[in-house]
Enzyme design. Structure first.
Site, PDB file in Angstrom:
ATOM      1  N   ARG A 104       0.749  -1.167  -0.078  1.00  0.00           N
ATOM      2  CA  ARG A 104      -0.157  -0.075  -0.115  1.00  0.00           C
ATOM      3  C   ARG A 104       0.899   1.391   0.134  1.00  0.00           C
ATOM      4  O   ARG A 104       0.664   2.256  -0.596  1.00  0.00           O
ATOM      5  CB  ARG A 104      -1.185  -0.040   1.176  1.00  0.00           C
ATOM      6  CG  ARG A 104      -1.834   1.310   1.292  1.00  0.00           C
ATOM      7  CD  ARG A 104      -3.056   1.530   2.066  1.00  0.00           C
ATOM      8  NE  ARG A 104      -2.963   0.245   3.317  1.00  0.00           N
ATOM      9  CZ  ARG A 104      -2.602   0.233   4.368  1.00  0.00           C
ATOM     10  NH1 ARG A 104      -1.534   1.313   4.783  1.00  0.00           N
ATOM     11  NH2 ARG A 104      -2.775  -0.712   5.133  1.00  0.00           N
ATOM     12  N   TYR A 149     -15.266  19.597 -13.856  1.00  0.00           N
ATOM     13  CA  TYR A 149     -15.506  18.036 -14.034  1.00  0.00           C
ATOM     14  C   TYR A 149     -16.455  17.583 -13.250  1.00  0.00           C
ATOM     15  O   TYR A 149     -16.589  17.833 -12.088  1.00  0.00           O
ATOM     16  CB  TYR A 149     -14.398  17.468 -13.932  1.00  0.00           C
ATOM     17  CG  TYR A 149     -14.340  15.967 -14.005  1.00  0.00           C
ATOM     18  CD1 TYR A 149     -14.759  15.130 -15.313  1.00  0.00           C
ATOM     19  CD2 TYR A 149     -14.554  15.084 -13.110  1.00  0.00           C
ATOM     20  CE1 TYR A 149     -15.181  13.929 -15.339  1.00  0.00           C
ATOM     21  CE2 TYR A 149     -14.698  13.652 -13.004  1.00  0.00           C
ATOM     22  CZ  TYR A 149     -14.944  13.195 -14.161  1.00  0.00           C
ATOM     23  OH  TYR A 149     -15.557  11.674 -14.068  1.00  0.00           O
ATOM     24  N   ASP A 203      -6.025  20.999 -12.150  1.00  0.00           N
ATOM     25  CA  ASP A 203      -6.438  19.755 -12.813  1.00  0.00           C
ATOM     26  C   ASP A 203      -5.879  19.675 -14.494  1.00  0.00           C
ATOM     27  O   ASP A 203      -6.343  20.652 -14.906  1.00  0.00           O
ATOM     28  CB  ASP A 203      -7.863  19.372 -12.659  1.00  0.00           C
ATOM     29  CG  ASP A 203      -8.410  18.263 -13.387  1.00  0.00           C
ATOM     30  OD1 ASP A 203      -7.673  17.730 -14.191  1.00  0.00           O
ATOM     31  OD2 ASP A 203      -9.385  17.722 -12.994  1.00  0.00           O
ATOM     32  N   LYS A 239      -7.177   9.086 -18.662  1.00  0.00           N
ATOM     33  CA  LYS A 239      -7.254   9.806 -19.816  1.00  0.00           C
ATOM     34  C   LYS A 239      -6.202   9.756 -20.810  1.00  0.00           C
ATOM     35  O   LYS A 239      -5.740   8.946 -21.169  1.00  0.00           O
ATOM     36  CB  LYS A 239      -7.917  11.367 -19.793  1.00  0.00           C
ATOM     37  CG  LYS A 239      -9.109  11.315 -18.541  1.00  0.00           C
ATOM     38  CD  LYS A 239     -10.227  10.563 -18.830  1.00  0.00           C
ATOM     39  CE  LYS A 239     -11.082  10.481 -17.796  1.00  0.00           C
ATOM     40  NZ  LYS A 239     -11.503  11.545 -16.881  1.00  0.00           N
TER      41      LYS A 239
HETATM   42  C1  LIG Z   1     -12.058  12.058 -15.710  1.00  0.00           C
HETATM   43  C2  LIG Z   1     -11.680  13.243 -14.942  1.00  0.00           C
HETATM   44  C3  LIG Z   1     -11.394  13.135 -13.627  1.00  0.00           C
HETATM   45  C4  LIG Z   1     -11.694  12.145 -12.602  1.00  0.00           C
HETATM   46  O1  LIG Z   1     -10.786  11.027 -12.841  1.00  0.00           O
HETATM   47  P1  LIG Z   1     -11.068   9.514 -12.865  1.00  0.00           P
HETATM   48  O2  LIG Z   1      -9.946   8.886 -12.973  1.00  0.00           O
HETATM   49  O3  LIG Z   1     -12.292   9.255 -13.617  1.00  0.00           O
HETATM   50  O4  LIG Z   1     -11.573   9.236 -11.139  1.00  0.00           O
HETATM   51  C5  LIG Z   1     -11.260  14.506 -13.137  1.00  0.00           C
HETATM   52  N1  LIG Z   1     -10.854  15.746 -13.743  1.00  0.00           N
HETATM   53  C6  LIG Z   1     -11.167  15.493 -15.249  1.00  0.00           C
HETATM   54  C7  LIG Z   1     -10.925  16.918 -15.793  1.00  0.00           C
HETATM   55  C8  LIG Z   1     -11.409  14.348 -15.795  1.00  0.00           C
HETATM   56  O5  LIG Z   1     -11.663  14.314 -17.166  1.00  0.00           O
END
Ligand SMILES: *Cc1c(COP(=O)(O)O)cnc(C)c1O
Length: 380
Positions: free
Chosen positions: A46, A98, A170, A195
């Site tokens: 972990r 998001y 982000d 992504k």
């Molecule tokens: C998909 C996404 C998230 C969340 O991430 P997960 O991997 O789905 O938990 C946060 N911010 C943005 C801009 C995203 O596209």
């Protein structure tokens, strides 16, 4: 080292036992100790795993960061950032956020006593009015999801510095190929690794990177204490995905540009949201903080009835109707009914997210085929 070289080499080393060029998948939960406390730097998985460690170093290198921490999802990464704060602390966030981040903020952490303000960040100078003595963090997305608004990260960083706030960006949409927020003054960069970094729509993962040692120690402590860590197989898949990040991003950007221009001149399209256009409200800021404009594009239809939106979405053949983004294959989605359905309609519309808004994650296929599909779906 330049970006493409880092994407391939940073953080990874030939396996010391066999010379294997690819990082082994250390599928283990624990590590044998010689005597209590005498070990090779690994105790329990972990806290630390060698495959994950290589990935964390790779992502940190791509963001020009000193430290990286990976999480089991992007949301687990956001969750850990919020645990830096305590009841009464206030966070100012981008308005068209998001949907999952918005939900975590207002449905989980608001109940635990954190306070959130969602503000339009198009004009960074207007943020000052929202800052109070309780404000502790600025949470920024740029480009925003799904409207591709651009926030001036340098201006937000200087505001954060003046008011002693943490600035977290982000950077999922831009990726480190297009933008490095730490270099612009941010304290933490968050990624949904799911992504573009992973890039092949086969992993869910998140990451945080930072330069400050004390901040890293705190976030690493939270990660180890709360346990939202990714497994070694997923870490390996992302290490592999990252090796082509620069190649994929180059093609996402080229295809994105051609498709944005195609949509802009299409008679059925009302408005196209893409930061590469000269008339995008913060185009100059985009140019100053990004290296290119990416493959995320949103648009609205002139006939913005629900029936027409549904009809167009149903006609796509090559673009797959799906949530998520950043994979090699092109996706289409309708934020109002999909990714952003958890935001109340009135709030969505006040942020400019109309029901007919269609969002594209332009993949790396041949652009002629993508344009042909768009053309038939739009009915022209
Ligand atoms: C998909 C996404 C998230 C969340 O991430 P997960 O991997 O789905 O938990 C946060 N911010 C943005 C801009 C995203 O596209």
């Amino acid at each position: 080292m330049k970006f493409g070289t880092k994407a391939i080499h940073a953080g990874v080393h030939p396996d010391p036992v066999t010379g294997a060029i690819m990082t082994p998948i250390y599928q283990t939960s624990t590590y044998v100790q010689e005597e209590p406390g005498v070990n090779k730097g690994y105790e329990y998985a972990r806290g630390k795993n060698p495959t994950r460690k290589c990935l964390q170093d790779s992502i940190a290198a791509l963001e020009n960061a000193n430290y990286g921490i990976c999480f089991s999802s992007g949301m687990a990464a956001v969750d850990s950032v919020l645990k830096l704060f305590k009841p009464g602390d206030e966070i100012i966030a981008t308005k068209d956020l998001y949907g999952g981040t918005y939900r975590l903020f207002v449905r989980v952490f608001q109940d635990l006593g954190l306070k959130f303000k969602f503000v339009d960040m198009l004009d960074a100078s207007s943020i000052k009015a929202h800052i109070t003595p309780a404000t502790k963090m600025l949470w920024v997305e740029s480009p925003t999801n799904p409207l591709m608004n651009i926030v001036d990260i340098r201006a937000m960083a200087s505001l954060a510095q003046q008011h002693k706030l943490t600035l977290c960006v982000d950077n999922t949409f831009a990726t480190p190929y297009l933008q490095n927020p730490l270099d612009l003054g941010a304290h933490i960069v968050m990624h949904s690794v799911t992504k573009y970094l992973s890039g092949h729509s086969d992993v869910v993962m998140g990451a945080l990177v930072m330069n400050d040692k004390a901040l890293f120690d705190k976030l690493h402590f939270i990660m180890n204490s709360t346990g939202g860590v990714p497994g070694p197989m997923d870490s390996f898949l992302v290490l592999r995905g990252i090796k082509t990040l620069h190649l994929r991003m180059q093609r996402h950007c080229e295809n994105g540009k051609q498709i944005a221009q195609f949509l802009k001149s299409h008679p059925a399209v009302a408005k196209v949201y893409w930061p590469g256009f000269d008339d995008h409200p913060n185009h100059q800021i985009a140019k100053s903080q990004m290296r290119d404009f990416g493959g995320m594009i949103s648009f609205t239809l002139k006939d913005d009835s629900e029936a027409n939106t549904r009809k167009v979405l149903k006609r796509f053949q090559l673009f797959a109707l799906a949530e998520s983004l950043g994979g090699v294959e092109s996706l289409v989605s309708n934020p109002a009914t999909m990714t952003h359905a958890s935001i109340p309609k009135a709030e969505r519309e006040s942020a400019g997210i109309m029901d007919s808004l269609i969002r594209l994650s332009v993949g790396v296929e041949d652009v002629e085929d993508l344009i042909e599909d768009l053309s038939q779906a739009l009915g022209g």
